[in-house]
Design an enzyme around this catalytic site. Structure first.
Site, PDB file in Angstrom:
ATOM      1  N   ASP A 117       4.530   0.523  12.090  1.00 26.94           N
ATOM      2  CA  ASP A 117       3.296  -0.082  11.565  1.00 26.94           C
ATOM      3  C   ASP A 117       3.116  -1.537  12.020  1.00 26.94           C
ATOM      4  O   ASP A 117       2.081  -2.143  11.738  1.00 26.94           O
ATOM      5  CB  ASP A 117       3.275  -0.021  10.024  1.00 26.94           C
TER       6      ASP A 117
ATOM      7  N   ARG B 216       0.767  14.262  13.338  1.00 27.51           N
ATOM      8  CA  ARG B 216       1.127  14.084  11.924  1.00 27.51           C
ATOM      9  C   ARG B 216       1.217  15.411  11.161  1.00 27.51           C
ATOM     10  O   ARG B 216       0.502  15.628  10.172  1.00 27.51           O
ATOM     11  CB  ARG B 216       0.154  13.116  11.236  1.00 27.51           C
TER      12      ARG B 216
ATOM     13  N   ARG C  26      -8.395  -0.270   4.800  1.00 24.70           N
ATOM     14  CA  ARG C  26      -7.532   0.744   4.186  1.00 24.70           C
ATOM     15  C   ARG C  26      -6.192   0.153   3.750  1.00 24.70           C
ATOM     16  O   ARG C  26      -5.589   0.631   2.796  1.00 24.70           O
ATOM     17  CB  ARG C  26      -7.253   1.868   5.194  1.00 24.70           C
TER      18      ARG C  26
ATOM     19  N   LYS D 290       0.840  -1.214   0.000  1.00 24.23           N
ATOM     20  CA  LYS D 290       0.000   0.000   0.000  1.00 24.23           C
ATOM     21  C   LYS D 290       0.864   1.248   0.000  1.00 24.23           C
ATOM     22  O   LYS D 290       0.617   2.187  -0.757  1.00 24.23           O
ATOM     23  CB  LYS D 290      -0.898  -0.013   1.248  1.00 24.23           C
ATOM     24  N   ASN D 291       1.895   1.240   0.842  1.00 27.89           N
ATOM     25  CA  ASN D 291       2.704   2.454   0.979  1.00 27.89           C
ATOM     26  C   ASN D 291       3.658   2.686  -0.185  1.00 27.89           C
ATOM     27  O   ASN D 291       4.341   3.702  -0.238  1.00 27.89           O
ATOM     28  CB  ASN D 291       3.485   2.420   2.303  1.00 27.89           C
TER      29      ASN D 291
ATOM     30  N   CYS E 281      -5.189   7.973   9.462  1.00 29.00           N
ATOM     31  CA  CYS E 281      -5.398   7.402  10.792  1.00 29.00           C
ATOM     32  C   CYS E 281      -4.958   8.376  11.877  1.00 29.00           C
ATOM     33  O   CYS E 281      -3.958   9.074  11.736  1.00 29.00           O
ATOM     34  CB  CYS E 281      -4.610   6.098  10.929  1.00 29.00           C
TER      35      CYS E 281
HETATM   36  C1  UD1 Z   1       4.572   6.724   6.324  1.00 26.77           C
HETATM   37  C2  UD1 Z   1       3.674   5.536   6.128  1.00 26.77           C
HETATM   38  C3  UD1 Z   1       3.112   5.062   7.465  1.00 26.77           C
HETATM   39  C4  UD1 Z   1       4.242   4.794   8.448  1.00 26.77           C
HETATM   40  C5  UD1 Z   1       5.178   5.997   8.532  1.00 26.77           C
HETATM   41  C6  UD1 Z   1       6.406   5.734   9.382  1.00 26.77           C
HETATM   42  C7  UD1 Z   1       2.769   5.907   3.914  1.00 26.77           C
HETATM   43  C8  UD1 Z   1       1.572   6.179   3.090  1.00 26.77           C
HETATM   44  N1  UD1 Z   1       2.584   5.892   5.238  1.00 26.77           N
HETATM   45  O1  UD1 Z   1       3.751   7.757   6.878  1.00 26.77           O
HETATM   46  O2  UD1 Z   1       2.361   3.867   7.244  1.00 26.77           O
HETATM   47  O3  UD1 Z   1       3.698   4.569   9.725  1.00 26.77           O
HETATM   48  O4  UD1 Z   1       5.632   6.378   7.220  1.00 26.77           O
HETATM   49  O5  UD1 Z   1       7.097   4.637   8.888  1.00 26.77           O
HETATM   50  O6  UD1 Z   1       3.833   5.648   3.405  1.00 26.77           O
HETATM   51  N2  UD1 Z   1       6.572  14.396  10.738  1.00 26.77           N
HETATM   52  C9  UD1 Z   1       6.685  15.742  11.051  1.00 26.77           C
HETATM   53  N3  UD1 Z   1       6.587  16.649  10.019  1.00 26.77           N
HETATM   54  C10 UD1 Z   1       6.404  16.270   8.723  1.00 26.77           C
HETATM   55  C11 UD1 Z   1       6.312  14.894   8.424  1.00 26.77           C
HETATM   56  C12 UD1 Z   1       6.403  13.970   9.451  1.00 26.77           C
HETATM   57  O7  UD1 Z   1       6.826  16.106  12.198  1.00 26.77           O
HETATM   58  O8  UD1 Z   1       6.325  17.148   7.843  1.00 26.77           O
HETATM   59  C13 UD1 Z   1       6.646  13.398  11.814  1.00 26.77           C
HETATM   60  C14 UD1 Z   1       5.312  12.632  11.971  1.00 26.77           C
HETATM   61  O9  UD1 Z   1       4.388  13.341  12.748  1.00 26.77           O
HETATM   62  C15 UD1 Z   1       5.762  11.351  12.618  1.00 26.77           C
HETATM   63  C16 UD1 Z   1       7.140  11.132  11.991  1.00 26.77           C
HETATM   64  O10 UD1 Z   1       7.567  12.397  11.493  1.00 26.77           O
HETATM   65  O11 UD1 Z   1       5.891  11.536  13.995  1.00 26.77           O
HETATM   66  C17 UD1 Z   1       7.139  10.108  10.877  1.00 26.77           C
HETATM   67  O12 UD1 Z   1       6.301  10.535   9.832  1.00 26.77           O
HETATM   68  P1  UD1 Z   1       6.549  10.133   8.317  1.00 26.77           P
HETATM   69  O13 UD1 Z   1       7.789   9.332   8.196  1.00 26.77           O
HETATM   70  O14 UD1 Z   1       6.429  11.367   7.485  1.00 26.77           O
HETATM   71  O15 UD1 Z   1       5.321   9.188   8.052  1.00 26.77           O
HETATM   72  P2  UD1 Z   1       4.255   9.268   6.903  1.00 26.77           P
HETATM   73  O16 UD1 Z   1       4.912   9.576   5.603  1.00 26.77           O
HETATM   74  O17 UD1 Z   1       3.089  10.073   7.340  1.00 26.77           O
END
Ligand code: UD1
Length: 416
Positions: A305, A121, A397, A22-23, A116
């Site tokens: 995850d 986030r 999802r 999915k990711n 979620c």
């Molecule tokens: C992706 C995955 C999700 C997985 C996560 C961590 C997808 C669609 N989803 O989510 O399943 O759980 O990686 O492996 O690929 N953060 C900030 N600012 C930002 C972006 C992120 O503070 O601009 C923080 C987030 O709040 C979180 C951490 O960084 O605490 C990790 O987030 P991130 O690696 O960006 O995860 P996602 O891309 O949302």
């Protein structure tokens, strides 16, 4: 609203054919916004998140047709730059459209993403990186208004190895003339897969999977046929389920190095695991040892995850286990539901202490989020008696007909 109904205590045995990740599919779909020509995504599993992303592409003017397992995408005529609140709120990955829309049309209006509820986030790293790359961004009334401009720098340093930010910036830079670099980039296999897809379309991306990604912008991207990698989180979820039930299974099309942190933990619990070229075999003892301690981290660390599923596993293993969640600050909402099944878990902020029980009991529980929901399913499989799990839409999802795959392994589970 559908529910899962589980009669627990069956061993899971057999073979699991994994779906596409999915990711990986979600950012690849977003990247298709930038492609002139037809993209065929083979085995593009119809997770509800994937279908929601297809709807976003259609609303932008792309043509997306599902032909069985495959998706055919043609965004050559894509001309709209707005992703509305209604389209963006069901999926976190709607934010992935920002970089591609800016690259393709020079402007974007994208509503804040949903997804979620596992923490705040924020998307500050996505936005600050795009700003450094010259984009003018205004946040107003729940929307991000962005326009492409002259880059201040071509070297972006991420303050945290964010998966989504790495992907968004990598996509944006694919069509930005000249050479760009992303420092402290995330290294998840799905990022490598996105880079491979973009390179198949003619992009020039080097270093994905390492700390520094170098992108040499090209003029345009061309269509291709592509198949995403298999889903390591689905694989991990099933491995944990088989382990919890004392079962034995082979995981076809599994890339064992994508799950090495989990494999190490499951071995420490007493599982026998054999890693083949593109398969994994797992055989579990009747009762698992404790995994003692686990901390989530960015790849190749233990994936956040799979944290909820491991808490379910710890709940029926011998002794005590400790789990520290380092990636998301609010990822224990499902624990309250596990308590209803008789699990013995204490948690405070990002730490969870689990005392393994030799018996847990079926109950009516509610999914709180995608992976939390999966953890309840796994617990239900080892409960004595009946479990019902509501809000299955969270689970859909990121798992495609989870109940059918579990039933094929011998679980007594139905969607009602
Ligand atoms: C992706 C995955 C999700 C997985 C996560 C961590 C997808 C669609 N989803 O989510 O399943 O759980 O990686 O492996 O690929 N953060 C900030 N600012 C930002 C972006 C992120 O503070 O601009 C923080 C987030 O709040 C979180 C951490 O960084 O605490 C990790 O987030 P991130 O690696 O960006 O995860 P996602 O891309 O949302």
């Amino acid at each position: 609203m559908a529910k899962f109904f589980i009669n627990g205590k069956n061993r899971l045995c057999g073979e699991v054919e994994l779906d596409s990740a999915k990711n990986a599919l979600l950012p690849i779909l977003a990247a298709s916004i930038m492609v002139d020509g037809k993209v065929t995504l083979e085995k593009a599993t119809a997770y509800t998140d994937v279908e929601a992303m297809c709807d976003i592409l259609r609303a932008l003017g792309g043509v997306v047709v599902r032909k069985g397992d495959n998706l055919e995408i043609d965004c050559s005529m894509l001309d709209k730059c707005e992703v509305s609140h209604i389209l963006a709120s069901p999926v976190r990955s709607s934010i992935f459209t920002l970089g591609p829309l800016l690259a393709r049309l020079g402007k974007a209006k994208v509503a804040y993403p949903g997804g979620c509820d596992i923490g705040l986030r924020p998307i500050d790293i996505h936005l600050s990186s795009l700003r450094q790359l010259g984009c003018k961004i205004v946040e107003k009334n729940g929307y991000i208004y962005a326009e492409k401009g002259k880059p201040l720098t071509r070297e972006v340093f991420l303050p945290f190895q964010s998966v989504g930010a790495t992907e968004n910036i990598m996509m944006f830079c694919s069509l930005l003339p000249g050479k760009s670099k992303i420092y402290n980039s995330a290294k998840e296999p799905e990022i490598v897969d996105l880079a491979n897809f973009l390179n198949c379309c003619g992009a020039k991306i080097e270093g994905s999977g390492s700390d520094v990604i170098t992108i040499t912008g090209v003029e345009n991207l061309e269509g291709c046929n592509y198949r995403a990698i298999s889903d390591r989180i689905e694989c991990g979820t099933f491995m944990i389920g088989v382990a919890m039930t004392g079962g034995e299974a082979k995981f076809a099309n599994a890339v064992s190095k994508h799950n090495s942190a989990l494999i190490e933990k499951l071995k420490s619990c007493g599982c026998l695991i054999k890693e083949g070229e593109d398969e994994i075999f797992l055989s579990a003892p009747k009762r698992l040892e404790s995994f003692v301690e686990l901390e989530t981290a960015v790849y190749p660390g233990f994936p956040t995850d799979l944290q909820p599923q491991m808490v379910a596993l710890g709940s029926v293993s011998k002794g005590c286990s400790l789990v520290i969640e380092n990636v998301f600050e609010n990822r224990f909402a499902y624990v309250g539901e596990l308590l209803k099944m008789g699990c013995d878990i204490r948690f405070k902020s990002s730490i969870c202490i689990i005392r393994g029980k030799d018996r847990i009991f079926g109950a009516d529980v509610v999914s709180t989020d995608l992976r939390g929901g999966a953890s309840l399913v796994l617990a239900g499989l080892v409960c004595e008696g009946y479990t019902t799990i509501s809000r299955v839409e969270f689970i859909d999802r990121g798992y495609f007909h989870l109940e059918d795959k579990l039933a094929r392994l011998g679980a007594d589970i139905k969607r009602i």
